[in-house]
Design a protein around this motif. Structure first.
Motif, short mmCIF file in Angstrom:
data_model
loop_
_atom_site.label_atom_id
_atom_site.label_comp_id
_atom_site.label_asym_id
_atom_site.label_seq_id
_atom_site.Cartn_x
_atom_site.Cartn_y
_atom_site.Cartn_z
N THR A 57 0.60 -1.17 0.10
CA THR A 57 0.21 -0.12 0.18
C THR A 57 1.12 1.46 0.19
O THR A 57 0.70 2.22 -0.68
N SER A 58 1.82 0.99 0.89
CA SER A 58 2.87 1.96 1.32
C SER A 58 4.36 1.70 1.14
O SER A 58 4.36 1.66 2.89
N TYR A 61 6.21 3.28 4.32
CA TYR A 61 4.80 3.78 5.13
C TYR A 61 4.56 5.05 6.48
O TYR A 61 5.58 5.23 7.31
N ASP A 62 3.24 5.34 7.37
CA ASP A 62 3.27 5.43 8.55
C ASP A 62 3.36 4.47 9.69
O ASP A 62 2.33 4.32 9.68
N GLU A 65 0.04 3.70 11.19
CA GLU A 65 -1.10 2.66 10.70
C GLU A 65 -0.03 1.68 10.76
O GLU A 65 -1.25 0.52 10.79
N LEU B 83 -3.17 4.70 5.37
CA LEU B 83 -1.84 4.66 4.72
C LEU B 83 -2.54 4.94 2.61
O LEU B 83 -1.56 5.84 2.18
N THR B 84 -3.43 4.19 2.53
CA THR B 84 -3.30 4.50 1.06
C THR B 84 -3.99 6.32 0.60
O THR B 84 -3.69 6.76 -0.59
N GLN B 86 -2.65 8.73 2.24
CA GLN B 86 -1.75 8.97 2.69
C GLN B 86 -0.76 9.35 1.32
O GLN B 86 0.39 10.19 1.35
N GLU B 87 -1.17 8.11 1.04
CA GLU B 87 -0.10 8.67 -0.41
C GLU B 87 -0.34 9.22 -1.14
O GLU B 87 0.43 9.21 -2.65
N ALA B 92 -4.95 11.69 6.47
CA ALA B 92 -5.43 10.70 6.83
C ALA B 92 -5.14 9.89 8.61
O ALA B 92 -3.97 9.73 8.46
#
Lengths: 412, 412
Positions: A57-58, A61-62, A65, B83-84, B86-87, B92
């Motif tokens: 997804t990322s 990533y954060d 999350e 996450l999506t 944020q990408e 979010a």
């Protein structure tokens, strides 16, 4: 009631049948009169699936999350384990990290446990609950967000609970039946140890014996938590597995407790570096910034103001190291002629608290390797450990020869 | 900022690609200037997997542990959706039920939402967060344990958030593109409705049109939340889908809004029951205690102190009903000659708020069925609905004939 902490790893709870088997082990301890805190990992494979989804997804990533997603695997096991125990008429309930609460720092994905107030769980023990099933690997930050402790964090969760609840012992159930003098796949003469000192276990853990996470051993040593490693796949007696404990509790021991090894090492050499004060700091600062975990370091004698600098690191970090050095050269931080990487080395170590009082271990180790015709490339030593870097093709031979020479197949 | 609630069901977030598509829809609304609360279900199949594990572990499970396990699926989707977003550079974060907190009753597995204090999420909106992604279907009890709202609970979560945050609208994204005059698989002339009144939707939902969960429609009606049902698999315009709203907002409508049906019904008749005061209470009390959901009820005229009692229930509850009646007969509560079950019936209903002011709908319905040679076995009516029980083999024919007769293929 005395309290016992029992931790079950991913393979020990991989299926509903295995969860049932683990629950039976818990039932045995409850029948002995313990109040039990069970720490569970995610069913094996689940965490990898979740990590994969986050990565897909990322890529960057954060971490908050990531933690929210990845922690869910342990919650599932905790609930299923509590239900299984209830089916066996053992009063049990599940606890997620935030419910305990397991208070951690805000360093998401690598959080450290700061405190585990025992009041909530103890109140339930007082009401008759016999087993608290706690989701391992997770906690809650001061901001109220879910954190995780990093890979292998469930071992750390278990030890932290044992410390917070002053447990009699912390039993780590895993897919091996204890700590061995070396990997049985490399030496058929490998012998299971009944006891091992914290310090020895720490050296073995960080050297690649993947039985216990290093942080959990450090924590156990600091809080004097008796740790036992044992198999969840065998019938257990009271003295099964290996007890990791204070060295005072080990009456007799071999000078060398075990032979450890790490297969995937690389040796890198910066050739002809300008030798000036601060050069080591410049090199290893750049490597650290580049995400390279440097292990051994050797600096050659300086000639005409130039020297060679050698280090070892995991073989999959060679590209990172090359990038970091190329950048440092480009911006003028470091001046060198060449960077050579030897991806064909392994590290072999002998570990034992007995070395503190016995001399001659290093000499004997070098002698054994020499007799086998194995060339030693780099040497490092600590108070209870001697490590050498050798050509990888000799690794098994070196481990077997050292295991024989120090008579590790025989108990003290 | 005006607030919009958007809910994505399991099929709309079944894969990472679909989550990405849903996130794009959210991005469109953010670009219009909304602060958005996204409610997500578990990726389709996940909840069933978890429910299966719980059932296999413990047939009579502790609902508190069931909730702890089953709620984890929504947590995964919430994190991945955040996450999506944020990408896509949309600020979010994810929220689990206890973090909001979504305060519910302690009725585990069927909890009701008591309050959703908006402070925590509003504080983040004030800091610049544009999207709060909330795990649907779950909350936290006064005891601090995780609760779930029952199947389809994410619709209810969405409507409750829309009410608590005074959202402009609550958009329910699903795998159909709106509410139809009847099931398009039964009548090719089925027409998508642009608007439907809450009351009509309630009757349709409880009659088996599985677009929205009944409780969510009740809640929307009570708090005057504008609900829109639309497809997550099509490009959307501003007036896509079907708006479920107060009847005052519907200028013109057909007398009949739709034809609903329920295929798996059974008709049961207790033959020759001793007719005495309290006999209905005794029969339906016993059925209710036995877990039978009785729908329609007809009592025949009494002859010589005995009568026949007929009811309908889901076909898979016939065995339960038979057991309950046999037990009641055995313990002397009820006296009857025979219990006949006809498992071969279906229910067909016409629904419309226009019936309140138009007479003759029932007569027309019976006339249409009679012309097709379909025998009506049981009739029930409400203010805005007429239902009949007929032989199942005529169900499609009845639906099509009624759809034609009331001209549902034409807009008002």
């Amino acid at each position: 009631m005395p309290i016992l902490v029992m931790k079950f790893g991913g393979t020990s709870v991989a299926t509903l049948d295995r969860i049932r088997r683990a629950a039976k082990r818990v039932g045995v301890e409850v029948a002995k009169g313990y109040d039990v805190i069970v720490i569970v990992s995610a069913m094996s494979g689940k965490t990898n699936e979740l990590v994969g989804w986050v990565g897909e997804t990322s890529p960057l990533y954060d971490a908050r999350e990531y933690d929210a997603v990845v922690s869910s695997g342990e919650n599932v096991t905790a609930g299923l384990m509590a239900l299984t125990l209830q089916e066996m008429d053992v009063p049990a309930r599940s606890w997620q990290g935030w419910q305990v609460p397991v208070q951690t720092t805000s360093a998401h994905s690598a959080a450290r446990i700061e405190d585990i107030p025992p009041q909530n769980i103890n109140a339930k023990f007082a009401e008759g609950m016999k087993v608290a099933v706690v989701a391992g690997f997770q906690g809650v930050s001061p901001e109220g967000r879910i954190t995780t402790l990093g890979r292998g964090g469930s071992d750390t969760t278990a030890v932290a609970f044992a410390a917070a609840f002053e447990a009699e012992r912390c039993d780590i159930y895993t897919d091996v039946d204890g700590v061995y003098t070396t990997d049985p796949r490399v030496s058929a003469k490998a012998r299971k140890l009944d006891k091992i000192a914290f310090e020895e276990m720490l050296e073995l853990a960080s050297l690649g014996a993947k039985v216990l996470q290093t942080r959990s051993v450090e924590l156990a040593m600091r809080y004097k938590v008796k740790l036992r490693v044992l198999s969840s796949f065998e019938e257990q007696s009271d003295d099964a597995g290996t007890l990791v404990c204070d060295e005072e509790e080990i009456m007799e021991s071999n000078v060398v407790a075990g032979v450890a090894f790490s297969r995937d090492e690389a040796k890198m050499t910066l050739v002809s570096v300008a030798d000036r004060p601060g050069i080591a700091a410049a090199i290893f600062g750049a490597l650290s910034d580049g995400g390279v975990n440097v292990d051994m370091i050797v600096q050659n004698i300086s000639e005409e103001g130039r020297t060679d600098m050698t280090w070892s690191c995991p073989v999959d970090q060679v590209a990172r190291a090359e990038k970091a050095m190329a950048e440092a050269k480009a911006d003028g931080t470091i001046n060198f002629h060449d960077l050579i990487a030897d991806k064909d080395v392994a590290k072999v170590s002998v570990v034992g608290i007995g070395m503190r009082s016995h001399t001659g271990v290093a000499a004997k180790m070098f002698d054994v390797l020499s007799n086998e015709g194995i060339n030693i490339q780099v040497i490092t030593t600590s108070e209870i450990k001697i490590s050498v870097l050798i050509n990888r093709k000799y690794m098994e031979l070196a481990v077997q020869a050292l295991h024989d020479a120090f008579e590790l197949d025989k108990a003290a």
